[in-house]
Design an enzyme around this catalytic site. Structure first.
Site, PDB file in Angstrom:
ATOM      1  N   GLY A  20       0.759  -1.230   0.000  1.00 61.18           N
ATOM      2  CA  GLY A  20       0.000   0.000   0.000  1.00 61.18           C
ATOM      3  C   GLY A  20       0.789   1.278   0.000  1.00 61.18           C
ATOM      4  O   GLY A  20       0.267   2.336   0.353  1.00 61.18           O
ATOM      5  N   TRP A  22       2.069   3.178  -2.461  1.00 60.19           N
ATOM      6  CA  TRP A  22       1.557   4.221  -3.360  1.00 60.19           C
ATOM      7  C   TRP A  22       0.210   4.717  -2.857  1.00 60.19           C
ATOM      8  O   TRP A  22      -0.053   5.910  -2.851  1.00 60.19           O
ATOM      9  CB  TRP A  22       1.398   3.683  -4.788  1.00 60.19           C
ATOM     10  N   ASP A  92      -5.198  -5.305  -5.218  1.00 60.35           N
ATOM     11  CA  ASP A  92      -4.052  -6.188  -5.009  1.00 60.35           C
ATOM     12  C   ASP A  92      -4.514  -7.612  -4.799  1.00 60.35           C
ATOM     13  O   ASP A  92      -5.672  -7.868  -4.508  1.00 60.35           O
ATOM     14  CB  ASP A  92      -3.197  -5.747  -3.819  1.00 60.35           C
ATOM     15  N   ASP A 108      -6.753 -10.247  -9.015  1.00 57.69           N
ATOM     16  CA  ASP A 108      -5.583 -10.495  -9.852  1.00 57.69           C
ATOM     17  C   ASP A 108      -5.754  -9.638 -11.104  1.00 57.69           C
ATOM     18  O   ASP A 108      -6.730  -9.806 -11.834  1.00 57.69           O
ATOM     19  CB  ASP A 108      -5.578 -11.996 -10.180  1.00 57.69           C
ATOM     20  N   ASP A 147       2.516  -0.942  -9.406  1.00 58.53           N
ATOM     21  CA  ASP A 147       3.779  -1.161  -8.698  1.00 58.53           C
ATOM     22  C   ASP A 147       4.027  -2.657  -8.524  1.00 58.53           C
ATOM     23  O   ASP A 147       4.771  -3.083  -7.668  1.00 58.53           O
ATOM     24  CB  ASP A 147       3.714  -0.458  -7.334  1.00 58.53           C
ATOM     25  N   LYS A 187       5.941  -0.410 -12.936  1.00 57.29           N
ATOM     26  CA  LYS A 187       7.275  -0.931 -12.639  1.00 57.29           C
ATOM     27  C   LYS A 187       7.747  -1.771 -13.822  1.00 57.29           C
ATOM     28  O   LYS A 187       6.972  -2.511 -14.416  1.00 57.29           O
ATOM     29  CB  LYS A 187       7.220  -1.785 -11.376  1.00 57.29           C
TER      30      LYS A 187
END
Lengths: 369, 1116
Positions: A20, A22, A92, A108, A147, A187
């Site tokens: 968490g 971000w 997430d 997912d 991320d 990322k």
């Protein structure tokens, strides 16, 4: 924060958000109105270190630069006032503990079911059955952040592929929910064939820059790709049936884009001091203002695209972001005696082998706790 | 003149990512291995590389599947890597013909598995990372692969997949998802079909990603029922076996399970169990790491388990071990399942663990079965290929093991004591008779003394030892009963030492037991000088034994006839310290060398009629010296005499005897630890022109035979541990059959190994990423994340075929991954090519070692390594990393070492072998981590460092290069490093750097950065100010981790290695103009360093995940 990521941003989707960080930043910037980024100049620790040796004295800010920073800060300050119409959706795999003002979902992002889930979270009136065949959000967002990184296996090829799939999954979602002109941050692994990835992202965004926070270790291959000004190619629509990253849809798009580009002759400029014709002026991304000559290397390999891997490659400009004075993650620091380490907001998640450890302990008499 | 640089890869040792067996009609067995973009073909019998050929241009091979030759139809290979597919004809492979790629294609997605159809030899199916079955057809005439269909019931992300053809139009797919689910489904092929797929099972229960799935053949188990099983392995450290036999009520083909809006990810929905799930048949945990793969023994289809009701299963983990499992079905269920009601259950039992690879990961595996023989091949990240003959040592009483039966590689039996014959007087009140002392005296015969005073001769035959009682004369009976030591004295001769002081000899040929000496005291030990291990008569005339009496330090030396065992005479031994307790002894050259139980060694020289101790060597550790073995001699050994000792401290050492008229001393040449111990009981050198060192001893509960030269284990026998009686009779070479007897819980066990159960098909290298390299004297040292340093001989390569890298020594002393290595800049190789130099190494936690590296003279052509210094500064934070260091030797043999620390400090030390490290100067930078340090004075060609005029250049994570000068501070011992000049070149970390002198009082600083840039700066020599700074911003697509520079005329040639897996060559002209000369794909991921190897044709070594050698077009 060199990119003013949060300027004019009020609706955000944060993918692979746990634990968490971000989302925490988002919630504080957008909801509580805190300031980040260049405010770090005021880091007392860093200043002291700089002044210690006056090594970087030539980098001391000029008056003009100082004004710039102050203006930026003021701007950011103004922008980071608690905003109207803030919407943050975090997704997430692991459950995220609720953060004020943030909608959290456990999903997912590579799963097709996640798109309708996200769309309905962004727009409570969304009804999958009614809007059949369209996965475009009726209430798009300004920024999509991803991320996520896989649990690396160590087989570099596979890890790079899985990371790219994660990025494509995020991009697929972004294409469904992003406003034109929106931003996408994800990322990436700076490794083999990352130049193909850069070229592919250029299809959808005007500006693509790879950024590495100085707080990220030099040895780490992780970096962020920052894509600014979303402008999907004409006629393109996100499709669940044909997700990006699978098949050759992206390759085709790239070839198409390459074909449509005007042919521009490269201009060689004569170097006035040396009289040579070797240096192509390059747009300097690192505006250090020093007399570092940026040179473009002459390619004498005689290779064309056909022989160098049959892919369109393009190397995105690199920028190290965060300030020089910020903590150097490679360096070792001695912590002050009275330093109290703060626990992370969310403790690490349970690893999949947790039960294996428990079972082993039980079998060995449960001596270990 | 412009310099033209071309690069050609000549050698590659990178992870083995694909493996498969191929049984040829000729009976020959091959192993095909995927290494980077090539396939290498090995002969398993000869353990030799037959050929290799390239499959893809720039893509690693990830898997391969074989279609064997059938009649006139030649065999084919289906090979895949990422999205790429290739088909190769194996026609003529057994005749050594190099196969060629006949067709290639690109699949829509990453491929995990593939197989040709056994029903239609032109068709094949592949499964992708998104659970798609891709059906392809190979058009032989056109030489094309046609993608026919892509079938998928759903597209979750997978980590593993397996497939098997059920019929000409049906493929069974098992897919392991990232989130721990397993999908089992059928793909129906054929255009125009209504139903393309049928989901059979969604198996849940694993708590982490599924990394391995394997579909079994259809087995017939007890009760005649046909079952098909699925084995899965996962991140959750478990292996599970599932029954995936087809049911009639297959779950409905449905997509709703995948497309409705629902929460996904880890952790199933407890309330709504997944459709089509069922519990596993069996579950087990074995590996201490993630499990990358699992495989069934490859039985011919349909497999019949028959009455055994067991199955062999193998698993392969991140811990780099292969584990063998026995799957046993629960019997009561087997009968019950005939009613098709009960769920099949069973148990998995671990049968064996094989840790044959270095570092981490087994990326590829294959299983071959023929008859009862099962061979497993594993390929690791260390680029090694191992073969395991999966035979479990038979110890069950039911199976009759047979020494003559060549099918089993080893046998372990218990040996009973024969009943005494009637003539033997029966002792009355004695306890149960046990075998006390024993030893082999020939390649089959063993002499044993029992606790009842009987002496037995055992001959190894068939299933056990055949006993014969040795006639003991009445007068010797007491002595035999009081036997304390029994040893082989020579081939066919056993020597017994009794607490009565008697020394008895048993002579095999004449079958005679007699007394040769009666000594005044209790015999507590016997050392045989002339034997190491003798399988046959040595031809020596006399044999020498040392007899040790209780309380006496000086042993009694008996000289016996080698043919009859009769006493020839005694030799006087004197001068040993009274506290000396002999543990081992050997004659080395003209000297007698004795090792003590407490680690001391004594050198005894011949004096008059005897031997006198002339020198005592203090212990390196307080543990016993177990064996002293002479090193093989060769012509160039001259008068130098070397020997090896093994100890109970886990180390073996090599010494040279330094002998002048006035002084006799030992020089330690080598000291290291094999990967077992701490009890290293003995050693020998193999025969032949290239002797190899074999060590044996104990590791935990096992007896281990280890080839130190090749770094390969030859045997591991579970005997209960080190503290027991044992006798070991090795073969001539380390691969020959051997006997090992041991006592466990008062029982005698006999182990016979016909052949090693595992072998290296291809020798490996570092098990993790190479981080640093340094090359000099024809030797390249590599340091890796696996914490080891290896030193390699430069491989000679011919026109096309490169040889393997030959490792001369391995140093394992660091606790952390190696950060930097450097040879001493002084060239100290002698004329004869003998190396005597220093190597320096640094790692995390301020680890820094100084190594002395020397050629071992004589017949053993390895390197001797000793540690001469360990950095142990008390005022330095232990958590610091020494990022880089520079070494400058002084004339007097002292080294000036400057270290760059991760906390931004710079320290210079004076290092002397005797005094250790002393601070010379210190300096501090801004706080940024220093990454590089180089001496500037060496640019002037001055190797000798003058302490008052030193200057260094550093680089750091802030992208700056900095020059420093040394300054004396008043009233202070320690000098100071003072900043001279600070120059920015890169945006962030400078990861590699080279200094090269230029003309006109200037020098180049070539830098590679994390910012993808290549920097070339010119600095003036006098004041170290920059003249120009040129940066090529997008030199690579990722961080540049390593560079090597060679000056050619006025230009520089720069080689760069980056995370983008491109090896590039650049030229830099005098004015800083940069030209790209070569841009090649490299199979080395995450490269750490690049080094130019001097030689006739200059080559470049690239190290990372693996090693590559590239030939350059540059002159040497």
């Amino acid at each position: 924060m060199e990119f003013d990521l949060f300027a004019n941003v009020s609706r955000v989707v944060d993918l692979c958000a746990a634990p968490g960080s971000w989302s925490q930043v988002l919630s504080r910037v957008l909801i509580e109105g805190e300031k980040f980024g260049r405010a770090a100049w005021q880091d007392r620790e860093a200043r002291i270190r700089q002044q210690l040796l006056a090594v970087l004295s030539d980098e001391e800010l000029s008056e003009e630069q100082k004004k710039d920073v102050e203006r930026d800060l003021a701007k950011q300050h103004a922008e980071s006032k608690p905003r109207e119409d803030v919407k943050i959706v975090s997704i997430d795999l692991q459950p995220i503990s609720p953060l004020a003002g943030i909608t959290t979902l456990r999903a997912d992002i590579t799963h097709p079911a996640t798109v309708p889930l996200l769309l309905s979270a962004l727009d409570p009136s969304y009804d999958a059955s009614k809007t059949a065949n369209t996965n475009q959000s009726s209430s798009p967002v300004d920024l999509v952040i991803c991320d996520g990184a896989p649990d690396v296996t160590g087989l570099h090829d596979l890890d790079i592929y899985v990371q790219a799939q994660l990025l494509f999954a995020a991009l697929n979602l972004a294409l469904c929910v992003l406003k034109p002109g929106g931003k996408f941050v994800a990322k990436i692994f700076r490794a083999r064939n990352v130049d193909i990835l850069y070229a592919q992202l250029k299809i959808f965004f005007e500006k693509v820059v790879v950024a590495k926070p100085r707080s990220s270790r030099a040895s780490s291959i992780e970096a962020f790709i920052v894509c600014i000004n979303f402008r999907p190619p004409p006629g393109f629509s996100a499709s669940l049936e044909e997700p990006l990253g699978v098949g050759d849809r992206l390759d085709k798009l790239l070839v198409e884009r390459q074909r449509q580009k005007p042919i521009v002759a490269q201009t060689l400029l004569q170097d006035p001091t040396r009289g040579t014709w070797d240096s192509l002026p390059v747009e300097p991304y690192d505006a250090g203002g020093e007399d570092i000559t940026e040179v473009e290397a002459f390619d004498e390999t005689g290779d064309d695209l056909e022989t160098t891997g049959k892919h369109t490659r393009w190397i995105a400009p690199f920028t190290a972001c965060g300030d020089l004075s910020a903590f150097d993650s490679d360096a070792s620091y001695r912590l002050p005696e009275d330093y109290v380490s703060l626990p992370p907001v969310q403790p690490p998640i349970a690893p999949p082998y947790k039960r294996a450890i428990q079972l082993r302990n039980t079998m060995s008499g449960g001596a270990q706790k | 003149m412009p310099v033209d640089v071309k690069l050609q890869r000549v050698l590659s040792q990178v992870p083995i990512t694909a493996l498969e067996f191929s049984d040829l009609p000729s009976g020959k067995q091959l192993v095909l291995a995927g290494q980077d973009n090539e396939i290498e073909v090995f002969d398993t019998e000869a353990r030799q590389l037959i050929c290799k050929f390239r499959i893809f241009d720039e893509q690693t091979v990830h898997g391969l599947s074989i279609l064997p030759t059938a009649g006139d139809s030649p065999g084919k290979l289906l090979i895949w890597g990422a999205k790429l597919i290739a088909i190769v004809s194996t026609d003529g492979l057994d005749t050594g013909r190099v196969p060629s790629v006949v067709a290639t294609a690109t699949a829509p997605d990453w491929i995990y598995s593939g197989a040709f159809s056994p029903y239609d030899r032109s068709r094949a199916c592949l499964v992708t990372a998104h659970n798609e079955a891709v059906l392809i057809r190979y058009e032989e005439k056109e030489g094309q692969i046609i993608l026919e269909e892509v079938i998928a019931p759903a597209r979750p992300g997978l980590y593993s997949a397996s497939l098997t053809w059920l019929a000409a139009d049906c493929v069974l797919v098992a897919a392991g998802t990232v989130f721990g689910e397993i999908l089992v489904w059928k793909a129906w092929t054929g255009v125009g079909r209504e139903r393309l797929h049928e989901l059979l099972y969604v198996l849940t229960g694993h708590e982490g990603s599924i990394f391995g799935v394997d579909i079994s053949p259809s087995y017939t188990i007890i009760g005649g029922r046909q079952v098909r099983l699925l084995a899965t392995s996962s991140d959750d450290r478990t292996i599970r076996i599932w029954d995936i036999s087809e049911k009639t009520d297959a779950i409905e083909q449905t997509n709703s399970h995948f497309s409705t809006a629902r929460e996904t990810g880890f952790g199933g929905d407890e309330a709504n169990p997944t459709l089509g799930s069922r519990p596993p048949v069996a579950l087990a945990m074995g590996h201490l790491s993630r499990i990358w793969g699992v495989k069934f023994s490859a039985a011919t289809e349909p497999g019949i388990l028959g009455t055994k009701n067991t199955l062999d299963i193998y698993s392969f983990g991140e811990d780099a071990t292969t584990q063998c499992w026995k799957m046993e079905f629960h019997a009561e269920n087997v009968t019950e399942i005939q009613e098709e009601k009960n769920i099949l259950t069973g148990t998995l039992t671990l049968r064996g663990i094989y840790p044959l690879h270095e570092g981490k990961h087994l990326w590829s595996r294959a299983v071959s079965s023929s008859g009862n023989k099962q061979v497993i091949a594993t390929g690791g990240a260390d680029s090694r290929i191992s073969l395991i003959e999966a035979h479990m040592t038979e110890s069950e009483a039911t199976s009759l093991p047979n020494f003559e039966n060549a099918s089993t590689p080893s046998v372990l039996v218990t040996v009973d004591i024969p009943k005494p014959s009637d003539e033997t007087p029966q002792p009355k009140k004695k306890r149960q008779e046990i075998i006390g002392q024993y030893d082999f005296i020939s390649d089959r015969e063993l002499v044993a003394a029992t606790s009842h005073g009987r002496l037995l001769l055992g001959t190894a035959r068939a299933a056990t030892l055949e006993w014969k009682e040795i006639q003991v004369e009445e007068v010797l009976h007491q002595d035999v009963e009081r036997t304390y030591v029994l040893k082989q004295a020579a081939h066919g001769i056993a020597v017994l030492g009794a607490t009565s002081g008697s020394v008895l000899i048993y002579h095999l040929v004449t079958d005679r037991l007699f007394r040769v000496a009666s000594l005044p005291g209790k015999i507590v030990g016997i050392t045989c000088l002339s034997t190491n291990i003798q399988r046959e008569a040595s031809g020596a005339k006399s044999l020498d034994i040392l007899v040790h009496l209780y309380g006496a330090s000086n042993p009694t030396w008996l000289k016996l006839s080698a043919t009859t065992g009769d006493l020839l005479g005694q030799v006087e031994v004197s001068g040993l310290d009274p506290k000396f307790v002999t543990a081992s002894a050997s004659t080395i050259g003209q000297f007698l060398m004795i090792g003590s139980r407490h680690g001391w060694m004594s050198v005894l020289a011949p004096v008059g009629n005897g031997y006198q101790s002339v020198c005592d060597i203090p212990p390196r550790s307080p543990d016993a010296i177990c064996a002293i073995v002479a090193l093989p001699r060769s012509q160039d050994s001259q008068d130098r005499v070397s020997f090896l000792t093994t100890g109970r401290d886990g180390k073996f050492r090599i010494y040279e005897i330094v002998h002048t008229e006035s002084v006799t001393n030992l020089e330690l040449l080598h000291e290291s630890s094999p990967p077992f111990g701490p009890m290293i009981e003995g050693a020998w050198f193999t025969d032949g022109p290239q002797p190899e060192l074999i060590l044996y001893g104990f590791r935990s509960k096992c007896f281990v035979v280890w080839n130190e030269t090749r770094r390969e284990e030859r045997a591991s026998v579970d005997c209960g541990g080190a503290h027991r009686s044992f006798s070991f009779l090795p073969g001539r070479s380390d691969r020959d059959p051997f006997f090992f007897t041991f006592t466990k819980t008062s029982t005698l066990f006999l182990y016979y190994q016909r052949r090693p159960m595992y072998a290296a098909l291809k020798t490996g290298i570092h098990g993790r990423e190479v981080r640093t390299m340094t090359s000099a004297y024809g030797l390249t040292a590599t340091g890796a994340e696996d914490t080891t340093i290896r030193i390699w001989e430069h491989p000679e390569y011919g026109t096309d075929d490169a040889k393997q890298m030959k490792c001369l020594t391995l140093i394992k002393a660091h606790q952390g991954g190696i950060q930097r290595l450097a040879w001493s800049p002084l060239n100290s190789a002698t004329d004869s090519g003998q190396v005597d130099s220093h190597l320096f190494s640094s790692a995390g936690s301020t680890e820094f070692f100084v190594w002395r590296i020397r050629s071992l003279r004589g017949g053993y052509s390895q390197l001797g390594v000793t540690c001469e210094g360990i950095f142990d500064e008390t005022d330095v934070d232990k958590d610091l990393r020494i990022m880089d260091f520079s070494v400058q030797p002084r004339q007097d043999g002292i080294f000036i070492i400057t270290m760059a620390f991760s906390n931004s400090f710079l320290s210079t030390y004076v290092f002397d072998k005797l005094d250790g490290f002393k601070v010379l100067a210190r300096g501090a930078y801004t706080g940024a981590c220093l990454t590089q340090v180089q001496p500037l004075t060496s640019l002037e060609g001055i190797i000798e460092a003058s302490e008052n005029e030193m200057a260094v250049l550093t680089a750091s994570t802030d992208g700056h290069i900095v020059t420093w000068k040394i300054r004396q501070v008043e009233n202070q011992q320690t000098k100071q490093w003072v900043l001279n000049n600070v120059t920015k070149v890169h945006q962030n970390s400078i990861k590699c750097l080279a200094l090269v002198p230029a003309s006109e009082g200037q020098f180049y600083v070539v830098t590679g950065g994390d910012d993808n840039s290549l920097g070339v700066s010119m600095l003036s020599r006098d004041i170290y100010q920059p003249v120009f700074r040129h940066v090529c911003r997008r030199a690579h697509a990722a961080a540049i981790n390593g560079l090597a520079v060679k000056r050619v005329g006025e230009s520089l040639v720069v080689f760069t290695a980056s995370n983008d897996q491109r090896l590039k060559a650049w030229t830099v002209s005098k004015d800083g103009r940069i030209c790209l000369q070569a841009d090649m794909y490299s199979g080395v991921a995450d490269p750490g360093d690049i080094e130019i190897l001097p030689g006739q044709n200059q080559s470049v070594a690239l190290g990372g995940v693996g090693l590559e050698l590239w030939k350059t077009s540059l002159p040497g």
